[in-house]
Design an enzyme around this catalytic site. Sequence first.
Site, PDB file in Angstrom:
ATOM      1  N   ILE A  79       8.337   6.123  17.186  1.00  0.00           N
ATOM      2  CA  ILE A  79       7.977   6.900  15.994  1.00  0.00           C
ATOM      3  C   ILE A  79       6.738   7.753  16.217  1.00  0.00           C
ATOM      4  CG2 ILE A  79       7.351   6.766  13.536  1.00  0.00           C
ATOM      5  CD1 ILE A  79      10.232   5.885  14.039  1.00  0.00           C
ATOM      6  N   CYS A 116      -4.561  11.426  13.137  1.00  0.00           N
ATOM      7  CA  CYS A 116      -5.343  10.193  13.139  1.00  0.00           C
ATOM      8  C   CYS A 116      -5.134   9.603  14.537  1.00  0.00           C
ATOM      9  CB  CYS A 116      -4.876   9.252  12.042  1.00  0.00           C
ATOM     10  SG  CYS A 116      -3.234   8.656  12.326  1.00  0.00           S
ATOM     11  N   ARG A 131       0.378  13.759  13.563  1.00  0.00           N
ATOM     12  CA  ARG A 131       0.828  13.555  12.178  1.00  0.00           C
ATOM     13  C   ARG A 131       1.019  14.885  11.433  1.00  0.00           C
ATOM     14  NH1 ARG A 131      -0.678   8.327  10.720  1.00  0.00           N
ATOM     15  NH2 ARG A 131       0.854   8.496   9.053  1.00  0.00           N
ATOM     16  N   PRO A 132       1.837  15.799  11.928  1.00  0.00           N
ATOM     17  CA  PRO A 132       2.035  17.078  11.221  1.00  0.00           C
ATOM     18  C   PRO A 132       2.717  16.892   9.867  1.00  0.00           C
ATOM     19  CG  PRO A 132       3.662  16.809  12.949  1.00  0.00           C
ATOM     20  CD  PRO A 132       2.722  15.664  13.087  1.00  0.00           C
ATOM     21  N   ASP A 157       4.631  19.634   8.743  1.00  0.00           N
ATOM     22  CA  ASP A 157       5.470  20.844   8.725  1.00  0.00           C
ATOM     23  C   ASP A 157       6.767  20.649   7.942  1.00  0.00           C
ATOM     24  OD1 ASP A 157       5.877  19.042  10.949  1.00  0.00           O
ATOM     25  OD2 ASP A 157       7.451  20.398  11.614  1.00  0.00           O
ATOM     26  N   ARG A 204      -4.487  10.307   5.158  1.00  0.00           N
ATOM     27  CA  ARG A 204      -3.431  11.291   5.311  1.00  0.00           C
ATOM     28  C   ARG A 204      -2.459  11.265   4.144  1.00  0.00           C
ATOM     29  NH1 ARG A 204      -1.155  13.168   8.194  1.00  0.00           N
ATOM     30  NH2 ARG A 204       0.859  12.280   7.900  1.00  0.00           N
ATOM     31  N   ASP A 222       4.925  -0.128  12.088  1.00  0.00           N
ATOM     32  CA  ASP A 222       3.689  -0.723  11.547  1.00  0.00           C
ATOM     33  C   ASP A 222       3.529  -2.198  11.908  1.00  0.00           C
ATOM     34  OD1 ASP A 222       3.655   1.206   8.443  1.00  0.00           O
ATOM     35  OD2 ASP A 222       3.226   1.714  10.518  1.00  0.00           O
ATOM     36  N   LYS A 236       0.846  -1.203   0.000  1.00  0.00           N
ATOM     37  CA  LYS A 236       0.000   0.000   0.000  1.00  0.00           C
ATOM     38  C   LYS A 236       0.877   1.248   0.000  1.00  0.00           C
ATOM     39  CE  LYS A 236      -1.725   1.409   4.030  1.00  0.00           C
ATOM     40  NZ  LYS A 236      -1.361   2.777   4.374  1.00  0.00           N
ATOM     41  N   ASN A 237       1.926   1.238   0.850  1.00  0.00           N
ATOM     42  CA  ASN A 237       2.721   2.456   1.028  1.00  0.00           C
ATOM     43  C   ASN A 237       3.751   2.690  -0.071  1.00  0.00           C
ATOM     44  OD1 ASN A 237       1.181   2.910   3.219  1.00  0.00           O
ATOM     45  ND2 ASN A 237       2.723   2.390   4.743  1.00  0.00           N
ATOM     46  N   ARG A 277      -8.641  -0.616   5.035  1.00  0.00           N
ATOM     47  CA  ARG A 277      -7.785   0.399   4.416  1.00  0.00           C
ATOM     48  C   ARG A 277      -6.431  -0.201   4.068  1.00  0.00           C
ATOM     49  NH1 ARG A 277      -6.505   4.815   8.093  1.00  0.00           N
ATOM     50  NH2 ARG A 277      -5.110   5.200   6.365  1.00  0.00           N
TER      51      ARG A 277
HETATM   52  C1  EPZ Z   1       4.524   6.637   6.649  1.00  0.00           C
HETATM   53  O1  EPZ Z   1       3.750   7.650   7.257  1.00  0.00           O
HETATM   54  C2  EPZ Z   1       3.589   5.447   6.461  1.00  0.00           C
HETATM   55  N1  EPZ Z   1       2.473   5.845   5.593  1.00  0.00           N
HETATM   56  C3  EPZ Z   1       3.062   4.995   7.829  1.00  0.00           C
HETATM   57  O2  EPZ Z   1       2.261   3.849   7.613  1.00  0.00           O
HETATM   58  C4  EPZ Z   1       4.254   4.601   8.699  1.00  0.00           C
HETATM   59  O3  EPZ Z   1       3.792   4.222   9.972  1.00  0.00           O
HETATM   60  C5  EPZ Z   1       5.202   5.802   8.822  1.00  0.00           C
HETATM   61  O4  EPZ Z   1       5.611   6.236   7.499  1.00  0.00           O
HETATM   62  C6  EPZ Z   1       6.458   5.466   9.622  1.00  0.00           C
HETATM   63  O5  EPZ Z   1       7.119   4.410   9.009  1.00  0.00           O
HETATM   64  C7  EPZ Z   1       2.691   5.912   4.263  1.00  0.00           C
HETATM   65  O6  EPZ Z   1       3.769   5.651   3.759  1.00  0.00           O
HETATM   66  C8  EPZ Z   1       1.504   6.296   3.409  1.00  0.00           C
HETATM   67  P1  EPZ Z   1       6.585   9.917   8.770  1.00  0.00           P
HETATM   68  P2  EPZ Z   1       4.325   9.155   7.321  1.00  0.00           P
HETATM   69  O7  EPZ Z   1       6.432  11.219   8.044  1.00  0.00           O
HETATM   70  O8  EPZ Z   1       5.158   9.442   6.134  1.00  0.00           O
HETATM   71  C9  EPZ Z   1       6.825  13.091  12.291  1.00  0.00           C
HETATM   72  C10 EPZ Z   1       0.273   2.629   7.676  1.00  0.00           C
HETATM   73  O9  EPZ Z   1      -0.190   1.977   8.560  1.00  0.00           O
HETATM   74  N2  EPZ Z   1       6.656  14.103  11.240  1.00  0.00           N
HETATM   75  O10 EPZ Z   1       7.723   9.028   8.418  1.00  0.00           O
HETATM   76  O11 EPZ Z   1       3.168  10.054   7.603  1.00  0.00           O
HETATM   77  C11 EPZ Z   1       5.588  12.205  12.431  1.00  0.00           C
HETATM   78  O12 EPZ Z   1       4.636  12.814  13.281  1.00  0.00           O
HETATM   79  C12 EPZ Z   1       0.864   3.985   7.954  1.00  0.00           C
HETATM   80  O13 EPZ Z   1       0.317   2.260   6.480  1.00  0.00           O
HETATM   81  C13 EPZ Z   1       6.700  15.456  11.599  1.00  0.00           C
HETATM   82  O14 EPZ Z   1       6.860  15.793  12.765  1.00  0.00           O
HETATM   83  O15 EPZ Z   1       5.245   9.083   8.602  1.00  0.00           O
HETATM   84  C14 EPZ Z   1       6.164  10.937  13.018  1.00  0.00           C
HETATM   85  O16 EPZ Z   1       6.306  11.102  14.424  1.00  0.00           O
HETATM   86  C15 EPZ Z   1       0.605   4.363   9.379  1.00  0.00           C
HETATM   87  N3  EPZ Z   1       6.537  16.402  10.627  1.00  0.00           N
HETATM   88  C16 EPZ Z   1       7.555  10.849  12.372  1.00  0.00           C
HETATM   89  O17 EPZ Z   1       7.854  12.171  11.895  1.00  0.00           O
HETATM   90  C17 EPZ Z   1       6.356  16.071   9.295  1.00  0.00           C
HETATM   91  O18 EPZ Z   1       6.236  16.988   8.443  1.00  0.00           O
HETATM   92  C18 EPZ Z   1       7.616   9.887  11.183  1.00  0.00           C
HETATM   93  O19 EPZ Z   1       6.543  10.216  10.336  1.00  0.00           O
HETATM   94  C19 EPZ Z   1       6.315  14.690   8.954  1.00  0.00           C
HETATM   95  C20 EPZ Z   1       6.480  13.730   9.942  1.00  0.00           C
END
Ligand code: EPZ
Length: 433
Positions: free
Chosen positions: A337, A125, A130-131, A133, A101, A315, A30-31, A407
């Site tokens: 994470i 979520c 999930r910012p 920024d 998201r 995950d 999916k990802n 999903r």
């Molecule tokens: C991806 O989410 C995956 N989703 C998530 O899978 C997965 O859990 C996550 O990576 C971590 O491996 C997809 O690929 C569609 P991140 P993502 O940005 O990209 C913080 C599933 O079940 N952060 O790597 O949204 C964030 O809050 C989903 O399929 C900021 O602070 O995760 C988190 O604590 C759930 N600011 C950390 O970084 C930002 O601008 C990692 O988030 C972006 C992220």
Amino acid sequence: MVKEELKLKEALIIEGGNKLKGVLEVSGAKNAALPNMAATLLTDEEVVIDNIPDLLDIETMKNLLNTIGVQINHIKDKAYSFKLNEVKSLKAPYELVSKMRASILVLGPMLAKFGYAEVSLPGGCSIGTRPVDLHLKALEKMGAEITIEHGYIKASAPKGLKGAHIFFDKITVTGTENIMMAATLAEGKTIIENAALEPEVVDLAVMLRKMGANIKGEGTHRIEIEGVKSLKGTYHSVIPDRIEAGTFAVLSALTGGNIVIKNYPSHYLEYVNEVLENIGIHIVKISENEVVVKRDDILKPVNIETREYPLFPTDLQAQFMTLLCFANGVSEITENIFENRFMHVPELNRLGADIDIKGKTAIIKPVKKFSGAHVKATDLRASAAMVIAGLVAEGETTIHSIYHLDRGYEHIDTKLKSIGAKIRREILENEDD
Ligand code: EPZ
């Protein structure tokens, strides 16, 4: 009642205790499919993507691309063609983004291709705020003007994006993907430091390169992209889903270990396989792309820290928590994470687990058995942990609001029924929305 509302009332009823036997096939990731689909916005030519899993999130992304102006046709099985015709809208609406998201992944490509994008701020979520920024800061550094108005990100780059040297304060998977896509059509070179290493990021880079992008360094923490004038169409097949595969390995170990798993991507699960070995669970290759899962009688406790790839994936945290309830000692899992990814703990405790939470760490004490109960699916991956728990619990388990499950796991009840699970879907009339 519309389909959506019915979805919210759907529950899974599982009669636990059956030994499962048969073949489970791992679907496309999916990802990886989600960013690959977003990348079709970067070209006017036809892109064919194969091995796309049949999931609610994929439907949401198709609707989103359709809204923007991408024509999508089903070719056969898991293959779809994507062709950007006339641009119908530059807005990713709230009703779609609030469902998923990952819709934020259209921001980079739209800015790069159209010079303008309006994307509803993805809500948080259940697993955290999930910012985004880091995505926005990086795009601003590439010359985008970004404002947030009425819950929408309004981004414009009328003169196009410029290459920039991006330093991500945190490793972000979709942040890396968004900037990689935006940089393919930017003027000049973009360097992404502290880039994510996930296989899904690498898969996107491979597809972009086939479209004519000039990318190097994917799979390392430093990715360099030299912008080009335009990208062309291509054919790409999505990599297998390492999270679904890891989920199947845990499920097999707890339900009699007589399951053949097809398309198990061991090369993306080296660390996870090592943790399984330490617990006493062995992934045994039986052919080119098939494994069986063997287990010791006694499962040993382990301590797990979730980290970015190639270490333990967040995950798979909930699924391993279910597994470790049946080890012969106390285990600890620390979630590094996301700030709130333990909602499955009270649900597992309702089934008879004995788990305490101390800050970011869950302490899992061993129990002899689970007994069926009503439980709730909280986030996408925790839902799978509840299905596994229901399969091993004595008696009947009802998992409410399985919308999350659909999903991320392709027809999971059909797949499980095919290997002997007693599992059925039901609409619970008096379910509150
Ligand atoms: C991806 O989410 C995956 N989703 C998530 O899978 C997965 O859990 C996550 O990576 C971590 O491996 C997809 O690929 C569609 P991140 P993502 O940005 O990209 C913080 C599933 O079940 N952060 O790597 O949204 C964030 O809050 C989903 O399929 C900021 O602070 O995760 C988190 O604590 C759930 N600011 C950390 O970084 C930002 O601008 C990692 O988030 C972006 C992220």
